[in-house]
Design an enzyme around this catalytic site. Structure first.
Site, PDB file in Angstrom:
ATOM      1  N   TYR A 150      -1.576  -5.428  -3.701  1.00 21.51           N
ATOM      2  CA  TYR A 150      -0.359  -5.999  -3.140  1.00 21.51           C
ATOM      3  C   TYR A 150      -0.020  -7.301  -3.857  1.00 21.51           C
ATOM      4  O   TYR A 150      -0.723  -8.300  -3.716  1.00 21.51           O
ATOM      5  CB  TYR A 150      -0.566  -6.234  -1.639  1.00 21.51           C
ATOM      6  CG  TYR A 150       0.637  -6.736  -0.871  1.00 21.51           C
ATOM      7  CD1 TYR A 150       1.923  -6.722  -1.399  1.00 21.51           C
ATOM      8  CD2 TYR A 150       0.462  -7.234   0.426  1.00 21.51           C
ATOM      9  CE1 TYR A 150       3.008  -7.184  -0.673  1.00 21.51           C
ATOM     10  CE2 TYR A 150       1.548  -7.692   1.168  1.00 21.51           C
ATOM     11  CZ  TYR A 150       2.817  -7.669   0.611  1.00 21.51           C
ATOM     12  OH  TYR A 150       3.885  -8.131   1.338  1.00 21.51           O
ATOM     13  N   LYS A 179       1.846  -2.281  -4.577  1.00 24.73           N
ATOM     14  CA  LYS A 179       3.062  -2.697  -3.885  1.00 24.73           C
ATOM     15  C   LYS A 179       3.498  -4.009  -4.516  1.00 24.73           C
ATOM     16  O   LYS A 179       2.763  -4.999  -4.488  1.00 24.73           O
ATOM     17  CB  LYS A 179       2.812  -2.901  -2.389  1.00 24.73           C
ATOM     18  CG  LYS A 179       4.016  -3.485  -1.649  1.00 24.73           C
ATOM     19  CD  LYS A 179       3.717  -3.817  -0.199  1.00 24.73           C
ATOM     20  CE  LYS A 179       4.918  -4.484   0.471  1.00 24.73           C
ATOM     21  NZ  LYS A 179       4.666  -4.864   1.871  1.00 24.73           N
TER      22      LYS A 179
END
Length: 319
Positions: A150, A179
């Site tokens: 992330y 992400k």
């Protein structure tokens, strides 16, 4: 969704998940005493599933993960997993400031039933590229669980170098996706170029859903999915079905909602208020965060009014 592979670190069977589609990083409904309202969360889970999402990510930033205890995090995963009843994937945010804490939380998430872990880069102290890469390698080596890296500069203070992502992807089959919430299409493009099909890239910003898909990404994990799950899914479907005009129309509208609720207003309070305006009890933010002012609430109502008014119009919403 993926192939079974043997983990090179442990030799055990690892499901090579390939996250695709739209995922909701769920809000956590708190009452005014700061208690989690699980009955209200159950209603929201059903709403998101009916919207056609691919999965839910518990204990992410939109879920106020920094304000959740370790026990609460496990209970939330277990509750969402039970409520989902196998209809969608359930992931969990497990990032922490240190390697050992992240390993601990990731093992907790697996025990609670999460199918993958969403892990932020270390924060507070700013690590160098070598330290970031080793952090993810150490965590993946310690857990038989798919990991989603992330990249969220607005919370960590820095953006991950695409070469770091590529290094981890080369060394660890357990890294299955990234992400990217940087909002930088160049960063996303470089990760996709360097990593190829080793990992799937997902947008972490509603502004970047369509651009991410066009660059070769596979979907998104976006906060506005809490409010407009079906519309985000329709954007994804339109692109996959070869209809870029319709996808673009949905992108314009999603970007407008994101602009007002995420960029201009306090994100957590604004999203919760918008969800509540749809007829659900999303609760209030957990302290020290506060509810929106009357003026901010009016801005949310106006934004959502314009969103639904122009949803199926070819006209763009005025900025």
């Amino acid at each position: 969704m993926g192939d079974d592979v043997l983990s090179p670190q442990t030799g055990s069977l690892l499901i090579k998940l390939k996250p695709e589609g739209i995922y909701v990083p769920n809000i956590t409904p708190f009452n005014k005493k700061g208690e989690i309202m699980y009955d209200k969360l159950a209603e929201l889970v059903e709403h998101w599933i009916k919207g056609g999402i691919s999965g839910i990510v518990a204990n992410a930033s939109t879920g106020e993960a920094p304000y959740l205890s370790r026990d609460e995090k496990m209970k939330l995963i277990e509750f969402i997993k039970k409520q989902a009843k196998g209809r969608i994937q359930v992931f969990a945010g497990t990032g922490a400031m240190s390697t050992w804490q992240t390993i601990e939380l990731t093992k907790d998430a697996k025990d609670a039933g999460a199918e993958a872990a969403l892990i932020t880069t270390p924060f507070f102290f700013k690590p160098n590229d070598e330290e970031i890469a080793q952090y993810f390698i150490d965590v993946i080596n310690a857990v038989d669980m798919p990991v989603i890296l992330y990249n969220v500069p607005k919370f960590t203070g820095y953006s991950v170098n695409p070469k770091v992502v590529a290094k981890v992807a080369d060394e660890c089959s357990g890294l299955v996706a990234m992400k990217d919430s940087s909002g930088n299409p160049g960063n996303m493009a470089e990760v996709i170029r360097l990593c190829g099909d080793k990992i799937n890239c997902l947008s972490g910003s509603a502004d970047m859903i369509l651009p991410t898909l066009m660059l070769g990404g596979k979907g998104a994990i976006v906060a506005v999915g809490n409010i407009i799950p079906s519309e985000c899914v329709e954007l994804y479907k339109a692109y996959k079905n070869g209809d870029p005009v319709t996808a673009g129309n949905y992108q314009h509208k999603a970007s407008y909602v994101n602009k007002v609720l995420v960029r201009e207003l306090p994100q957590i309070a604004a999203i919760k208020y918008a969800v509540s305006e749809k007829g659900f009890d999303a609760g209030v933010p957990r302290k020290p965060l506060t509810e929106l002012t009357a003026e901010a609430k009016a801005a949310v109502r106006e934004a959502m009014k314009l969103f639904y008014l122009f949803l199926y119009s070819s006209n763009l919403i005025d900025s």
